[in-house]
Design a protein around this motif. Structure first.
Motif, PDB file in Angstrom:
ATOM      1  N   GLU A  49       0.801  -1.224   0.000  1.00 46.26           N
ATOM      2  CA  GLU A  49       0.000   0.000   0.000  1.00 46.26           C
ATOM      3  C   GLU A  49       0.832   1.272   0.000  1.00 46.26           C
ATOM      4  N   CYS A  50       1.887   1.303  -0.800  1.00 46.02           N
ATOM      5  CA  CYS A  50       2.682   2.520  -0.988  1.00 46.02           C
ATOM      6  C   CYS A  50       2.128   3.294  -2.181  1.00 46.02           C
ATOM      7  N   ARG A  51       2.174   4.603  -2.075  1.00 43.52           N
ATOM      8  CA  ARG A  51       1.792   5.441  -3.220  1.00 43.52           C
ATOM      9  C   ARG A  51       3.077   5.794  -3.965  1.00 43.52           C
ATOM     10  N   VAL A  52       3.150   5.388  -5.222  1.00 51.09           N
ATOM     11  CA  VAL A  52       4.323   5.624  -6.062  1.00 51.09           C
ATOM     12  C   VAL A  52       3.945   6.700  -7.075  1.00 51.09           C
ATOM     13  N   THR A  53       4.674   7.817  -7.083  1.00 50.25           N
ATOM     14  CA  THR A  53       4.389   8.939  -7.968  1.00 50.25           C
ATOM     15  C   THR A  53       5.567   9.174  -8.902  1.00 50.25           C
ATOM     16  N   ARG A  54       5.302   9.250 -10.196  1.00 51.46           N
ATOM     17  CA  ARG A  54       6.340   9.573 -11.183  1.00 51.46           C
ATOM     18  C   ARG A  54       6.468  11.081 -11.212  1.00 51.46           C
ATOM     19  N   CYS A  55       7.653  11.608 -10.942  1.00 51.59           N
ATOM     20  CA  CYS A  55       7.851  13.052 -10.876  1.00 51.59           C
ATOM     21  C   CYS A  55       9.290  13.377 -11.255  1.00 51.59           C
ATOM     22  N   GLY A  56       9.629  14.617 -11.228  1.00 48.21           N
ATOM     23  CA  GLY A  56      10.980  15.023 -11.570  1.00 48.21           C
ATOM     24  C   GLY A  56      11.260  16.433 -11.122  1.00 48.21           C
ATOM     25  N   TYR A  57      11.618  16.601  -9.880  1.00 50.40           N
ATOM     26  CA  TYR A  57      11.860  17.935  -9.330  1.00 50.40           C
ATOM     27  C   TYR A  57      13.224  18.483  -9.720  1.00 50.40           C
ATOM     28  N   THR A  58      14.133  17.611 -10.145  1.00 53.77           N
ATOM     29  CA  THR A  58      15.506  18.033 -10.445  1.00 53.77           C
ATOM     30  C   THR A  58      15.782  18.125 -11.941  1.00 53.77           C
TER      31      THR A  58
END
Length: 71
Positions: A49-58
């Motif tokens: 039950e982990c929420r995995v988010t595709r992102c890219g702050y860098t």
């Protein structure tokens, strides 16, 4: 409170050119199917039950994972 009821929030972010290769081993779905700025509930390295988010702050491709660890 008994130890069996303790829990802790877990958050981590990984990014860069090797991110998918390293993280793919520990998730129960194909990371290539997760579009940018979307998320999915998954098991990550045995933590359900982990929420995995595709992102890219860098500026690099990245994934942020939020979950609960029961102590």
């Amino acid at each position: 409170m008994s130890r069996s009821k303790l829990r802790s929030v877990m958050i981590f972010l990984t990014s860069g050119p090797s991110m998918s290769k390293v993280l793919q081993e520990g998730v129960d779905f194909d990371l290539n199917t997760l579009p940018f700025m979307t998320n999915k509930m998954a098991t990550v390295f045995g933590i359900p039950e982990c929420r995995v988010t595709r992102c890219g702050y860098t500026g690099e491709d990245g994934v942020e994972v939020h979950g609960i660890i029961h102590l």
